[in-house]
Design a protein around this motif. Structure first.
Motif, short mmCIF file in Angstrom:
data_model
loop_
_atom_site.label_atom_id
_atom_site.label_comp_id
_atom_site.label_asym_id
_atom_site.label_seq_id
_atom_site.Cartn_x
_atom_site.Cartn_y
_atom_site.Cartn_z
N VAL A 15 0.84 -1.20 0.00
CA VAL A 15 0.00 0.00 0.00
C VAL A 15 0.87 1.25 0.00
N VAL A 16 0.61 2.15 -0.94
CA VAL A 16 1.31 3.44 -0.99
C VAL A 16 0.30 4.56 -1.22
N PHE A 17 0.61 5.72 -0.69
CA PHE A 17 -0.20 6.92 -0.89
C PHE A 17 0.58 7.89 -1.78
N VAL A 18 -0.09 8.39 -2.83
CA VAL A 18 0.53 9.32 -3.77
C VAL A 18 -0.28 10.62 -3.75
N PRO A 19 0.10 11.57 -2.89
CA PRO A 19 -0.69 12.81 -2.80
C PRO A 19 -0.60 13.64 -4.06
N ALA A 20 -1.74 14.28 -4.40
CA ALA A 20 -1.81 15.21 -5.54
C ALA A 20 -1.40 14.56 -6.86
N PHE A 21 -1.64 13.26 -7.00
CA PHE A 21 -1.39 12.59 -8.28
C PHE A 21 -2.08 13.39 -9.38
N ASP A 22 -1.36 13.62 -10.48
CA ASP A 22 -1.89 14.51 -11.50
C ASP A 22 -1.47 14.03 -12.88
N SER A 23 -2.37 13.31 -13.55
CA SER A 23 -2.14 12.85 -14.92
C SER A 23 -0.81 12.13 -15.08
N GLY A 24 -0.54 11.20 -14.16
CA GLY A 24 0.67 10.41 -14.22
C GLY A 24 1.84 10.99 -13.45
N LYS A 25 1.72 12.25 -13.02
CA LYS A 25 2.81 12.88 -12.27
C LYS A 25 2.63 12.62 -10.77
N GLU A 26 3.76 12.55 -10.05
CA GLU A 26 3.78 12.33 -8.60
C GLU A 26 4.55 13.47 -7.96
N PRO A 27 3.97 14.68 -7.89
CA PRO A 27 4.73 15.86 -7.49
C PRO A 27 5.25 15.82 -6.06
N TYR A 28 4.63 14.99 -5.21
CA TYR A 28 5.06 14.92 -3.81
C TYR A 28 5.47 13.50 -3.42
N GLY A 29 5.75 12.68 -4.41
CA GLY A 29 6.30 11.37 -4.16
C GLY A 29 5.30 10.31 -3.74
N LYS A 30 5.84 9.12 -3.44
CA LYS A 30 5.05 7.99 -2.94
C LYS A 30 5.40 7.78 -1.47
N TRP A 31 4.39 7.45 -0.67
CA TRP A 31 4.57 7.27 0.77
C TRP A 31 4.05 5.88 1.15
N ALA A 32 4.95 5.01 1.54
CA ALA A 32 4.56 3.64 1.89
C ALA A 32 3.74 3.63 3.18
N ILE A 33 2.74 2.76 3.22
CA ILE A 33 1.91 2.57 4.42
C ILE A 33 2.57 1.49 5.28
N VAL A 34 2.67 1.78 6.60
CA VAL A 34 3.30 0.83 7.52
C VAL A 34 2.34 0.24 8.54
N HIS A 35 1.15 0.84 8.70
CA HIS A 35 0.17 0.32 9.66
C HIS A 35 -1.21 0.76 9.23
N LYS A 36 -2.23 -0.06 9.52
CA LYS A 36 -3.61 0.19 9.06
C LYS A 36 -4.59 -0.09 10.19
N TRP A 37 -5.68 0.70 10.22
CA TRP A 37 -6.73 0.55 11.23
C TRP A 37 -8.10 0.66 10.59
N SER A 38 -9.05 -0.12 11.09
CA SER A 38 -10.46 0.02 10.74
C SER A 38 -11.28 -0.51 11.90
N PHE A 39 -12.60 -0.54 11.75
CA PHE A 39 -13.48 -1.09 12.77
C PHE A 39 -13.73 -2.57 12.49
N ARG A 40 -13.89 -3.33 13.55
CA ARG A 40 -14.27 -4.74 13.37
C ARG A 40 -15.65 -4.85 12.73
N GLY A 41 -16.47 -3.82 12.92
CA GLY A 41 -17.76 -3.80 12.21
C GLY A 41 -17.59 -3.86 10.71
#
Length: 331
Positions: A167-193
């Motif tokens: 999982v990676v987050f690419v902020p402000a992705f714009d028509s194939g461009k990654e102006p602020y890079g890719k940020w790997a996800i290291v931990h995730k949370w949600s509800f058991r519901g």
């Protein structure tokens, strides 16, 4: 861009890929408290923990331009019919955190076609498929958290199902461009519901991004929207990326605004007829087009083709999820 994958969540069974038309989820009852929290460390596609420079780079390098271009937007069905009524808060309106601008120098022209540089694309591998959703940074003391839909982190409806990988987050992705890079996800949370029972009212997730090598966080780089739970009805803006149904080669950032959003139990919905915006994007109030910051009051879980975008409303339980994620994250 391929058409979206649509998944139906049901407890105790493996999720099935739906080939045609929306399918409403009908989760089976569960004895687990749906408001209790499920979490997982992030894994690579090869099941290695994303915790070292080596594995962080492995995740980032996996997402080549070709893989991102061929990834499939992931949607989950189960939005109820919403009727126009007052929100159903379970506590007082509360500002949990306020918007923050970037703390590092950046060039706004790097992403000239994005309304909010804090909103981007979350790429991940789900059931062997390269997939994506929208996501947004959310203001926090440690500056590492992002907000998205629960199904963008976990398939839902089966506690034994694996969380999505690479999982990676690419902020402000714009028509194939990654102006602020890719940020790997290291931990995730949600509800058991969500993770165990697939309840649409709990289809919410937070994730922690890894810091850059120099210690810079994603919020340092792009800023973040604030968090507001039990918000009253007011003008609401949905920001996210189109679901790939309109012939675009790359997903692009779009907005929909509604001065009188629809509310029902656990749901916020706004008129959005011009484009299909993918799940995971933020519903924002007090969204200033000049500064591009606002307060998150919900997260998109689906967009239906009749012109209404459905999301999950942020009530008191979301503060507990946010607090748990912030406390557990590094910083």
């Amino acid at each position: 861009m391929k058409p979206p994958l649509r998944w139906s969540a049901a407890a105790g069974i493996t999720l099935a890929l739906i080939a045609t038309g929306p399918v409403n989820a009908n989760p089976a009852p569960t004895t687990t408290d749906p408001d209790s929290i499920a979490s997982s460390v992030a894994l690579t596609k090869s099941n290695r923990m994303v915790a070292s420079d080596e594995t962080i780079n492995e995740v980032i390098e996996y997402w080549t331009p070709e893989r991102m271009n061929n990834a499939v937007p992931l949607e989950v069905e189960g939005a109820p019919t919403a009727t126009r009524q007052a929100p159903q808060p379970d506590g007082p309106p509360t500002i949990v955190s306020s918007p923050v601008p970037p703390s590092t120098t950046h060039n706004r022209n790097n992403a000239i076609n994005t309304r909010s540089i804090a909103v981007g694309i979350l790429y991940f591998v789900s059931h062997g498929e390269d997939s994506w959703c929208s996501a947004s940074t959310v203001s926090s003391a440690k500056g590492r958290l992002i907000s998205t839909a629960g199904h963008c982190l976990h398939p839902g409806g089966d506690k034994n199902a694996p969380w999505h990988s690479n999982v990676v987050f690419v902020p402000a992705f714009d028509s194939g461009k990654e102006p602020y890079g890719k940020w790997a996800i290291v931990h995730k949370w949600s509800f058991r519901g969500w993770t165990e029972n697939g309840k649409y009212t709990h289809n919410i997730g937070f994730a922690e991004t890894a810091a850059a090598g120099d210690g810079t966080t994603v919020v340092d780089r792009v800023g973040a929207h604030g968090l507001y739970v039990n918000a009253p009805v007011q003008k609401t803006t949905l920001v996210g990326y189109n679901g790939g149904l309109w012939g675009d080669d790359d997903p692009n950032q779009y907005t929909c605004e509604d001065g009188s959003p629809i509310h029902s139990v656990g749901t916020i919905a706004i008129a959005c007829a011009a484009v299909m915006i993918s799940a995971g994007g933020p519903y924002l109030i007090n969204f200033d087009a000049g500064s591009t910051w606002g307060w998150l009051t919900g997260v998109a879980r689906s967009t239906n083709l009749t012109g209404t975008a459905y999301g999950t409303y942020f009530d008191t339980k979301v503060r507990g999820l946010y607090d748990d994620a912030e406390e557990a994250s590094d910083g």
